[in-house]
Motif scaffolding. Structure first.
Motif, mmCIF file in Angstrom:
data_model
loop_
_atom_site.group_PDB
_atom_site.id
_atom_site.type_symbol
_atom_site.label_atom_id
_atom_site.label_comp_id
_atom_site.label_asym_id
_atom_site.label_seq_id
_atom_site.Cartn_x
_atom_site.Cartn_y
_atom_site.Cartn_z
ATOM 1 N N ALA A 480 -0.852 -11.157 -2.174
ATOM 2 C CA ALA A 480 -2.180 -10.809 -2.692
ATOM 3 C C ALA A 480 -3.283 -11.372 -1.808
ATOM 4 O O ALA A 480 -4.325 -10.741 -1.597
ATOM 5 C CB ALA A 480 -2.323 -11.334 -4.117
ATOM 6 N N GLU A 481 -3.062 -12.576 -1.290
ATOM 7 C CA GLU A 481 -4.079 -13.257 -0.494
ATOM 8 C C GLU A 481 -4.194 -12.690 0.909
ATOM 9 O O GLU A 481 -5.284 -12.645 1.491
ATOM 10 C CB GLU A 481 -3.721 -14.747 -0.402
ATOM 11 C CG GLU A 481 -4.740 -15.609 0.314
ATOM 12 C CD GLU A 481 -5.934 -15.966 -0.543
ATOM 13 O OE1 GLU A 481 -7.032 -16.127 0.024
ATOM 14 O OE2 GLU A 481 -5.781 -16.077 -1.765
ATOM 15 N N LEU A 482 -3.088 -12.232 1.463
ATOM 16 C CA LEU A 482 -3.011 -12.001 2.908
ATOM 17 C C LEU A 482 -2.781 -10.562 3.329
ATOM 18 O O LEU A 482 -3.357 -10.107 4.326
ATOM 19 C CB LEU A 482 -1.875 -12.882 3.459
ATOM 20 C CG LEU A 482 -1.599 -12.873 4.948
ATOM 21 C CD1 LEU A 482 -2.807 -13.405 5.716
ATOM 22 C CD2 LEU A 482 -0.371 -13.712 5.265
ATOM 23 N N ALA A 483 -1.928 -9.834 2.619
ATOM 24 C CA ALA A 483 -1.423 -8.555 3.141
ATOM 25 C C ALA A 483 -2.405 -7.415 2.930
ATOM 26 O O ALA A 483 -2.956 -7.246 1.841
ATOM 27 C CB ALA A 483 -0.086 -8.227 2.480
ATOM 28 N N HIS A 484 -2.594 -6.616 3.983
ATOM 29 C CA HIS A 484 -3.339 -5.369 3.842
ATOM 30 C C HIS A 484 -2.494 -4.314 3.122
ATOM 31 O O HIS A 484 -3.025 -3.479 2.396
ATOM 32 C CB HIS A 484 -3.730 -4.809 5.220
ATOM 33 C CG HIS A 484 -4.471 -5.779 6.086
ATOM 34 N ND1 HIS A 484 -3.996 -6.204 7.300
ATOM 35 C CD2 HIS A 484 -5.646 -6.419 5.902
ATOM 36 C CE1 HIS A 484 -4.855 -7.060 7.843
ATOM 37 N NE2 HIS A 484 -5.865 -7.201 7.009
ATOM 38 N N ARG A 485 -1.196 -4.410 3.333
ATOM 39 C CA ARG A 485 -0.278 -3.367 2.872
ATOM 40 C C ARG A 485 0.972 -4.039 2.326
ATOM 41 O O ARG A 485 1.390 -5.092 2.797
ATOM 42 C CB ARG A 485 0.070 -2.482 4.062
ATOM 43 C CG ARG A 485 1.195 -1.486 3.902
ATOM 44 C CD ARG A 485 1.467 -0.875 5.260
ATOM 45 N NE ARG A 485 2.593 0.033 5.290
ATOM 46 C CZ ARG A 485 3.252 0.355 6.407
ATOM 47 N NH1 ARG A 485 2.878 -0.169 7.568
ATOM 48 N NH2 ARG A 485 4.263 1.190 6.365
ATOM 49 N N THR A 486 1.565 -3.447 1.294
ATOM 50 C CA THR A 486 2.786 -3.991 0.713
ATOM 51 C C THR A 486 3.844 -2.899 0.638
ATOM 52 O O THR A 486 3.564 -1.770 0.207
ATOM 53 C CB THR A 486 2.531 -4.563 -0.695
ATOM 54 O OG1 THR A 486 1.690 -5.720 -0.567
ATOM 55 C CG2 THR A 486 3.822 -4.986 -1.374
#
Length: 535
Positions: A480-486
């Motif tokens: 949630a804090e870091l990823a642009h995409r999951t």
């Protein structure tokens, strides 16, 4: 059940005691959670209960630790084995047999229990921890999370009165972590087992604790009710951070309690949205692609028809339950696994057909256990080897280490570093070759919140410089804090792929705490909420 009387532990050559002035009692049938920054003495405290400190680790133990009336100075770990069960941070170091079923039975064999008792307890533990389908599997073939459950199960079969756990959910997916914590709850409530647990992922465990023991370097230990300790703890889960920000009293420890208080905060945030994440270069040439990729691990199909494109400037979180194929996908991108069908391309190369000396300039992998990458006798030796392997100027890797985490001594042995320091060293070794694609497997395992924040900053900087970053993780708060995409994997197939806010909010298993509390709003982190309130 456990009594500490003016306990202190001093290791040789250490500038300060690892523990000092510990004077408290943990009653029978309670779950006591140890919290505090890395280096505050949590693992040392757990070791004093099992007798590993000082009988195995060395050092000087002053004061007295008693467990079920036994003084741990006078009883070595083997003499406490029928009372205290211990699971350390590294499950693989715990194993002494080859298969799951044999490992579950080993402790009981050592204590000479009857065969019929052993058989019954093995079956009970297989069911408790969801391991029945793995009973005949080789331990080396299991994922990190599966190994963690086996390590816990091998201790539970002995039916210890005290259970000592160091980071028990660090390698587990959210569902498996809930299963393990439910088992611990049953042991505490139904059997009166005393559980002493150190865990950095407080969002998973703090609501289950009867007591919290806060350790901080240079300060007196604090034992108290979870909500009281969390009110001033330097380490706390997002739901507590949200409660502090909103001024909720008493502080909520669970999503359910927070949602009951959150209506006014949801109204204040209504109509607002978090600041957008930096735009990624969706039109840039892909750094790596997988096209209908299928991989087998022995008889097991690990990946099935995976299509994935990784681009510069983009951070992608790879999530899924234990055994879903995340580590296999990372291994395929660095040439550890040859495709059964389909293809993988990294920087125009086929990884499993490319010489390692050439591939390290295209892709770098920081494995689940950074020690797998470190073989030198000192930090300086590791850095010199990394410079040579990458063809970089001498001092390149050492400069990276100093930039990422200043203060690590040249003479320090990699095995003596903390988890966060080892991860930083492994990351610097990989980055020395400046690979366009950076892969990380469970990078926050064993990291406290401060170390995790430093890692977030490092990876954001790398993405801004044009690296593509793919991290396999069970840490929903990190995603949630870091990823642009999951991307979410299940049974070797991609079942979700999109912007992190869309993917994790729509998934109850992978949604962060803030998203659950403030649903249906678009909020993922405490930082986003704080910024919106300031605005």
């Amino acid at each position: 059940m456990i009594t500490f009387e003016q306990v202190s532990v001093q290791y040789a050559d250490a500038p300060a005691p690892a523990l000092s002035g510990l004077d408290l009692t943990v009653p029978e049938g309670e779950l006591c959670l140890l919290v505090g920054p890395s280096g505050s003495g949590k693992s040392t405290l757990l070791g004093t209960v099992s007798g590993l400190v000082p009988h195995f680790t060395g050092g000087v133990l002053r004061g007295r630790v008693t467990v079920a009336g036994r003084d741990t100075r006078e009883h070595r770990p083997r003499e406490l084995a029928d009372v205290v069960g211990t699971v350390g941070q590294d499950p693989a170091a715990h194993f002494v047999t080859d298969t799951v079923e044999d490992e579950l039975a080993y402790g009981m064999e050592s204590l000479g229990l009857p065969g019929d008792v052993m058989r019954r307890r093995v079956e009970e533990t297989l069911d408790l921890l969801g391991l029945a389908d793995l009973r005949d599997r080789a331990l080396t073939s299991l994922s990190g999370g599966q190994q963690q459950r086996v390590a816990i199960g091998s201790v539970l079969t002995v039916h210890p009165r005290v259970l000592v756990l160091d980071e028990p959910t660090s390698a587990l997916d959210p569902g498996a972590a809930e299963e393990v914590l439910a088992v611990l709850q049953r042991l505490v409530h139904d059997l009166g087992t005393t559980v002493l647990m150190a865990e950095h992922r407080l969002e998973r465990v703090v609501q289950y604790a009867d007591q919290v023991l806060l350790l901080a370097p240079g300060e007196e230990p604090v034992l108290g009710e979870p909500a009281e300790v969390m009110a001033h703890s330097p380490v706390h889960p997002p739901v507590v951070g949200l409660g502090r920000l909103a001024g909720w009293r008493p502080l909520p420890l669970s999503v359910r309690d927070a949602r009951r208080k959150a209506a006014p905060l949801r109204e204040r945030l209504d109509g607002r949205a978090p600041a957008g994440t930096p735009a990624t270069a969706q039109t840039a040439t892909p750094t790596a692609t997988a096209d209908r990729l299928a991989v087998r691990r022995g008889p097991v199909p690990a990946l099935r028809g995976v299509d994935l494109t990784l681009r510069p400037y983009e951070i992608t979180a790879l999530m899924g339950r234990n055994g879903a194929g995340k580590s296999t996908l990372l291994g395929s991108l660095v040439g550890l696994h040859a495709p059964a069908s389909g293809s993988v391309r990294v920087g125009g190369r086929t990884p499993h057909r490319t010489r390692p000396a050439e591939l390290i300039r295209e892709v770098g992998l920081v494995p689940q256990d950074p020690r797998d990458l470190l073989y030198g006798e000192s930090v300086a030796a590791e850095c010199a080897a990394a410079d040579a392997d990458a063809g970089a100027a001498p001092g390149t890797c050492r400069a990276l280490v100093e930039r990422l985490l200043p203060g690590i001594a040249d003479t320090a042995h990699p095995r003596d570093l903390s988890e966060g320091q080892r991860l930083t060293l492994a990351l610097a070794v990989v980055l020395t070759a400046r690979p366009p694609l950076l892969l990380l497997d469970e990078p926050t395992r064993g990291l406290d919140y401060a170390a995790k924040a430093r890692l977030v900053g490092i990876l954001r900087d790398l993405a801004a410089e044009g690296h593509a970053v793919l991290l396999a993780t069970h840490d929903v708060e990190l995603a949630a804090e870091l990823a642009h995409r999951t991307v979410i994997l299940a049974e070797g197939e991609i079942v979700a792929d999109g912007p992190t806010a869309e993917v994790v909010v729509s998934s109850p298993a992978f949604a962060p705490q803030v998203a659950k509390v403030l649903a249906p709003g678009p909020w993922l982190t405490v930082g986003q909420v704080a910024e919106a309130l300031r605005a």
